[in-house]
Design a protein around this motif. Structure first.
Motif: not given
Ligand code: GLU
Length: 400
Positions: A206-212, A234-239
């Motif tokens: 779910i945290y896929e898009h928050i990757n540094y 899911g959409l919660a964190k990245g969007f």
């Protein structure tokens, strides 16, 4: 006779939600509480997604949708899996649920029989262990440490597997530690799993898009275990869509079908409007979407700042997170110390001490299976983070 079932009586409450409720309660009483408890982006949902939802209402997508989600939603998710993760999940292998939480719950329900062992690397996200308890499975914690960046090794995994092991559940990027597995590290784990043909894997991404640190890597990418991996997202964190409640799985067909069957009895489907908004979110390419990039870069700045401030607090051990929006610092050097005659013995005492004396809400590490640490979410403004860290530093200095 007890009114409430043993199943629910013996289950623990979600501590992330409980600490957030406490912070809200104190705020309502007029206390100036800064909440670093819940993991929730402080951004608004991107405009384009909101417009898609408004259009769905105007177009009367207000009836029951198909249980696993509309065909166009699942097709959009299937394309997203290919584009972002190079995974081939056909739309029939996808089930959309009411948040990642329901998606995970269902997968555990459909895979775990009473007595089955489920390996969960610790620290873990609070709800995994309760999902296993509800399925009457046996949690097998696999301890990881801050020194190893909270990551399990193939050797540790091999040693934890027994003939009773059914499932391994982990998140990458991780809640609560912010660590993530590289492709090589995942390959090592996949090689172990490949040797045990009755063992399944659930990876919560779910945290896929928050990757540094680079590209997101999925454990499902290794063909030798693809048929035994369920990828949850899911959409919660990245969007920034926590309230919309959209989570989904890509799974082997039999598992997707079983989740569909279960979901048909519990929620029918997730919200029709959220399913249409999901099509729009899935079309946003993380490599080019300014909304996604801006959120990530803002989180990165906050991470760097909080890391600096945490390292300035004596006696706190901290690892630099590589993703998500949490720190999981070790504060155990303060255990045994007191303030006003009250001794801090563990992470629960620490979280309540910080809440009551510093007006900062965190979550006790014990909720995640590691009592030496506390979790801080940095999904809040830089000003509030700076003030929260100042208060934490002062409160810790007051412990004698
Ligand atoms: N996943 C978020 C967190 O860990 C939301 C709260 C929850 O559902 O636990 O804070």
């Amino acid at each position: 006779m007890e009114i409430i079932s043993k199943r629910v009586l013996t289950m623990s409450e979600s501590e992330t939600l409980a600490m957030t409720a406490k912070a809200r309660e104190l705020k309502a009483q007029g206390k100036d509480v800064i909440s670093l408890s819940i993991g929730e982006p402080d951004f608004n949902t991107p405009e384009v997604i909101k417009e898609a939802a408004k259009k769905a209402i105007d177009d009367n997508f207000t009836h029951y949708p198909p249980v696993p989600g509309y065909a166009d939603t699942r097709e959009a998710i299937s394309r997203k899996f290919k584009r972002d993760n190079n995974l081939d999940y056909a739309p029939e292998q996808i089930v959309v649920s009411t948040g990642g939480k329901q998606a995970l719950y269902q997968v555990v329900q459909v895979l775990v029989n009473p007595g089955d062992e489920v390996i969960i690397p610790t620290p873990f996200w609070v709800s995994y262990k309760e999902f296993v308890h509800l399925a009457e499975g046996v949690v097998v914690p696999l301890k990881t440490t801050i020194e190893n960046k909270f990551k399990m090794t193939p050797e540790q995994l091999e040693a934890a597997i027994t003939p009773k092991t059914k499932l391994i559940i982990f998140s990458s990027p991780s809640n609560p530690t912010g660590m993530l597995y590289s492709k090589e590290e995942l390959r090592g784990l996949a090689q172990v799993i490949a040797r045990h043909e009755n063992v399944y894997v659930v990876c919560d991404e779910i945290y896929e898009h928050i990757n540094y640190v680079g590209r997101h890597e999925s454990i499902a990418q290794f063909p030798e275990i693809f048929d035994r991996v369920v990828t949850v997202n899911g959409l919660a964190k990245g969007f920034a869509m926590t309230g919309w409640r959209v989570g989904y799985i890509g799974a082997p067909l039999a598992i997707a079908k079983a989740c569909n069957k279960l979901q048909g009895q519990v929620t029918s489907a997730t919200c029709s409007i959220a399913l249409k908004a999901c099509v729009c979110a899935m079309e946003m390419d993380p490599a080019t979407s300014q909304d996604i990039i801006n959120m990530r870069e803002t989180f990165r700045r906050r991470r760097d700042m909080v890391y600096q401030l945490l390292t300035e607090i004596p006696g706190v051990k901290v690892a630099m997170p590589e993703g998500a929006f949490y720190f999981f610092p070790d504060v155990s050097s303060y255990y045994g110390k007191s303030f006003n005659g009250k001794k801090i013995e563990n992470s629960t005492d620490m979280a309540f001490y910080l809440l009551n004396e510093a007006n900062v809400a965190t979550v006790m590490g014990s909720a995640f299976g590691d009592d030496t640490c506390i979790r801080l979410s940095y999904a809040t403004s830089e000003d509030l983070l700076r003030e929260a860290l100042r208060r934490i530093k002062e409160a810790l200095a007051n412990l004698k």
